[in-house]
Scaffold this motif. Structure first.
Motif, PDB file in Angstrom:
ATOM      1  N   MET A   1     -13.895 -15.234  -0.875  1.00 52.12           N
ATOM      2  CA  MET A   1     -13.562 -15.223  -2.286  1.00 52.12           C
ATOM      3  C   MET A   1     -13.632 -16.643  -2.835  1.00 52.12           C
ATOM      4  SD  MET A   1     -12.504 -12.004  -3.317  1.00 52.12           S
ATOM      5  CE  MET A   1     -11.798 -12.376  -4.880  1.00 52.12           C
ATOM      6  N   ILE A   2     -14.021 -16.717  -4.038  1.00 50.31           N
ATOM      7  CA  ILE A   2     -14.145 -18.006  -4.682  1.00 50.31           C
ATOM      8  C   ILE A   2     -12.803 -18.500  -5.207  1.00 50.31           C
ATOM      9  CG2 ILE A   2     -15.210 -19.215  -6.626  1.00 50.31           C
ATOM     10  CD1 ILE A   2     -17.579 -17.307  -6.338  1.00 50.31           C
ATOM     11  N   PHE A   3     -12.007 -17.606  -5.767  1.00 53.57           N
ATOM     12  CA  PHE A   3     -10.793 -18.006  -6.467  1.00 53.57           C
ATOM     13  C   PHE A   3      -9.508 -17.703  -5.705  1.00 53.57           C
ATOM     14  CE2 PHE A   3     -13.924 -17.318  -9.822  1.00 53.57           C
ATOM     15  CZ  PHE A   3     -13.921 -18.583 -10.391  1.00 53.57           C
ATOM     16  N   GLY A   4      -9.489 -17.757  -4.421  1.00 58.49           N
ATOM     17  CA  GLY A   4      -8.252 -17.564  -3.683  1.00 58.49           C
ATOM     18  C   GLY A   4      -8.356 -16.471  -2.643  1.00 58.49           C
ATOM     19  N   LYS A   5      -7.191 -16.067  -2.170  1.00 59.94           N
ATOM     20  CA  LYS A   5      -7.128 -15.069  -1.110  1.00 59.94           C
ATOM     21  C   LYS A   5      -7.499 -13.683  -1.636  1.00 59.94           C
ATOM     22  CE  LYS A   5      -3.600 -14.994   1.603  1.00 59.94           C
ATOM     23  NZ  LYS A   5      -2.238 -15.034   2.152  1.00 59.94           N
ATOM     24  N   LYS A   6      -8.108 -12.936  -0.787  1.00 62.19           N
ATOM     25  CA  LYS A   6      -8.390 -11.542  -1.103  1.00 62.19           C
ATOM     26  C   LYS A   6      -7.099 -10.738  -0.965  1.00 62.19           C
ATOM     27  CE  LYS A   6     -11.536  -7.861   0.104  1.00 62.19           C
ATOM     28  NZ  LYS A   6     -12.557  -7.393   1.039  1.00 62.19           N
ATOM     29  N   LYS A   7      -6.818  -9.881  -1.916  1.00 60.70           N
ATOM     30  CA  LYS A   7      -5.549  -9.154  -1.933  1.00 60.70           C
ATOM     31  C   LYS A   7      -5.701  -7.807  -1.236  1.00 60.70           C
ATOM     32  CE  LYS A   7      -4.016 -11.549  -5.936  1.00 60.70           C
ATOM     33  NZ  LYS A   7      -3.719 -11.618  -7.301  1.00 60.70           N
ATOM     34  N   THR A   8      -5.734  -7.846   0.097  1.00 60.56           N
ATOM     35  CA  THR A   8      -5.895  -6.616   0.868  1.00 60.56           C
ATOM     36  C   THR A   8      -4.579  -5.894   1.079  1.00 60.56           C
ATOM     37  OG1 THR A   8      -5.681  -7.842   2.922  1.00 60.56           O
ATOM     38  CG2 THR A   8      -7.906  -7.485   2.102  1.00 60.56           C
ATOM     39  N   GLY A   9      -3.468  -6.611   1.027  1.00 62.21           N
ATOM     40  CA  GLY A   9      -2.183  -6.013   1.320  1.00 62.21           C
ATOM     41  C   GLY A   9      -1.516  -5.362   0.127  1.00 62.21           C
ATOM     42  N   LEU A  10      -2.158  -5.376  -1.029  1.00 62.18           N
ATOM     43  CA  LEU A  10      -1.532  -4.844  -2.229  1.00 62.18           C
ATOM     44  C   LEU A  10      -1.293  -3.344  -2.128  1.00 62.18           C
ATOM     45  CD1 LEU A  10      -0.519  -5.865  -4.915  1.00 62.18           C
ATOM     46  CD2 LEU A  10      -2.749  -5.353  -5.892  1.00 62.18           C
ATOM     47  N   ARG A  11      -2.273  -2.592  -1.633  1.00 59.67           N
ATOM     48  CA  ARG A  11      -2.098  -1.145  -1.490  1.00 59.67           C
ATOM     49  C   ARG A  11      -0.992  -0.821  -0.492  1.00 59.67           C
ATOM     50  NH1 ARG A  11      -4.859   3.660  -2.543  1.00 59.67           N
ATOM     51  NH2 ARG A  11      -4.404   5.273  -1.024  1.00 59.67           N
ATOM     52  N   LYS A  12      -0.960  -1.550   0.616  1.00 62.40           N
ATOM     53  CA  LYS A  12       0.083  -1.320   1.620  1.00 62.40           C
ATOM     54  C   LYS A  12       1.470  -1.620   1.052  1.00 62.40           C
ATOM     55  CE  LYS A  12      -2.761  -2.149   5.664  1.00 62.40           C
ATOM     56  NZ  LYS A  12      -2.964  -2.959   6.866  1.00 62.40           N
ATOM     57  N   GLU A  13       1.554  -2.658   0.245  1.00 64.79           N
ATOM     58  CA  GLU A  13       2.836  -3.005  -0.367  1.00 64.79           C
ATOM     59  C   GLU A  13       3.310  -1.889  -1.294  1.00 64.79           C
ATOM     60  OE1 GLU A  13       4.521  -6.230  -3.589  1.00 64.79           O
ATOM     61  OE2 GLU A  13       2.780  -6.767  -2.368  1.00 64.79           O
ATOM     62  N   TYR A  14       2.413  -1.354  -2.105  1.00 66.13           N
ATOM     63  CA  TYR A  14       2.785  -0.268  -3.007  1.00 66.13           C
ATOM     64  C   TYR A  14       3.063   1.029  -2.253  1.00 66.13           C
ATOM     65  CZ  TYR A  14       2.003  -3.026  -7.147  1.00 66.13           C
ATOM     66  OH  TYR A  14       2.105  -3.977  -8.123  1.00 66.13           O
ATOM     67  N   ASP A  15       2.365   1.254  -1.156  1.00 66.69           N
ATOM     68  CA  ASP A  15       2.655   2.433  -0.330  1.00 66.69           C
ATOM     69  C   ASP A  15       4.047   2.341   0.282  1.00 66.69           C
ATOM     70  OD1 ASP A  15       0.234   3.556  -0.934  1.00 66.69           O
ATOM     71  OD2 ASP A  15      -0.715   3.057   0.987  1.00 66.69           O
ATOM     72  N   ARG A  16       4.429   1.155   0.743  1.00 65.17           N
ATOM     73  CA  ARG A  16       5.785   0.977   1.280  1.00 65.17           C
ATOM     74  C   ARG A  16       6.839   1.201   0.197  1.00 65.17           C
ATOM     75  NH1 ARG A  16       3.508  -3.404   4.331  1.00 65.17           N
ATOM     76  NH2 ARG A  16       4.063  -4.800   2.638  1.00 65.17           N
ATOM     77  N   ALA A  17       6.550   0.714  -1.002  1.00 66.40           N
ATOM     78  CA  ALA A  17       7.484   0.919  -2.114  1.00 66.40           C
ATOM     79  C   ALA A  17       7.587   2.400  -2.461  1.00 66.40           C
ATOM     80  CB  ALA A  17       7.039   0.118  -3.332  1.00 66.40           C
ATOM     81  N   LEU A  18       6.461   3.118  -2.409  1.00 67.89           N
ATOM     82  CA  LEU A  18       6.453   4.547  -2.687  1.00 67.89           C
ATOM     83  C   LEU A  18       7.264   5.317  -1.652  1.00 67.89           C
ATOM     84  CD1 LEU A  18       5.406   6.901  -4.401  1.00 67.89           C
ATOM     85  CD2 LEU A  18       3.359   6.918  -2.966  1.00 67.89           C
ATOM     86  N   VAL A  19       7.103   4.976  -0.384  1.00 67.60           N
ATOM     87  CA  VAL A  19       7.870   5.631   0.680  1.00 67.60           C
ATOM     88  C   VAL A  19       9.361   5.356   0.503  1.00 67.60           C
ATOM     89  CG1 VAL A  19       8.319   5.629   3.174  1.00 67.60           C
ATOM     90  CG2 VAL A  19       5.970   5.700   2.327  1.00 67.60           C
ATOM     91  N   PHE A  20       9.714   4.140   0.125  1.00 65.31           N
ATOM     92  CA  PHE A  20      11.116   3.804  -0.131  1.00 65.31           C
ATOM     93  C   PHE A  20      11.666   4.640  -1.289  1.00 65.31           C
ATOM     94  CE2 PHE A  20      14.253   1.326  -2.502  1.00 65.31           C
ATOM     95  CZ  PHE A  20      15.228   1.195  -1.531  1.00 65.31           C
ATOM     96  N   GLN A  21      10.889   4.779  -2.365  1.00 62.93           N
ATOM     97  CA  GLN A  21      11.325   5.566  -3.518  1.00 62.93           C
ATOM     98  C   GLN A  21      11.462   7.046  -3.159  1.00 62.93           C
ATOM     99  OE1 GLN A  21      12.399   4.697  -6.562  1.00 62.93           O
ATOM    100  NE2 GLN A  21      12.275   2.592  -5.849  1.00 62.93           N
ATOM    101  N   ILE A  22      10.594   7.547  -2.291  1.00 67.45           N
ATOM    102  CA  ILE A  22      10.693   8.940  -1.844  1.00 67.45           C
ATOM    103  C   ILE A  22      11.999   9.139  -1.073  1.00 67.45           C
ATOM    104  CG2 ILE A  22       9.724  10.652  -0.260  1.00 67.45           C
ATOM    105  CD1 ILE A  22       6.956   9.656  -1.129  1.00 67.45           C
ATOM    106  N   ASP A  23      12.310   8.212  -0.176  1.00 63.22           N
ATOM    107  CA  ASP A  23      13.562   8.307   0.580  1.00 63.22           C
ATOM    108  C   ASP A  23      14.772   8.292  -0.345  1.00 63.22           C
ATOM    109  OD1 ASP A  23      12.222   8.425   2.972  1.00 63.22           O
ATOM    110  OD2 ASP A  23      12.472   6.297   3.434  1.00 63.22           O
TER     111      ASP A  23
END
Length: 86
Positions: free
Chosen positions: A1-23
């Motif tokens: 990437m030219i402008f910084g880190k590639k944001k690969t963990g964004l989906r995983k972060e939102y999935d963890r938040a979704l699982v927490f909200q389900i609980d």
């Protein structure tokens, strides 16, 4: 990437938040069902209690369907396994 880190963990972060909200929604729904059962004989507004229980169930069902649509993999707790069929 030219402008910084590639944001690969964004989906995983939102999935963890979704699982927490389900609980959290499942616990809220269970609490509402238990409260409804306990307050049936009391001098409270029964329709209000039933509406709150229905709202908690609808919230849980929505989050659960969203997780299935996203194919989110999370942990399965024992209180989730004991629920009625959705």
């Amino acid at each position: 990437m030219i402008f910084g880190k590639k944001k690969t963990g964004l989906r995983k972060e939102y999935d963890r938040a979704l699982v927490f909200q389900i609980d959290k929604a499942k616990i809220d729904w269970d609490t509402a069902r238990n409260s409804e059962a306990a307050l049936l004989d009391g001098q409270v507004n029964l329709r209000l209690i039933q509406a709150q229980t229905a709202l908690a169930r609808a919230k849980f069902n929505y989050l659960y369907r969203e997780a299935r649509r996203r194919k989110t993999v999370g942990h399965m707790q024992t209180h989730v396994l004991k629920t009625d069929r959705i």
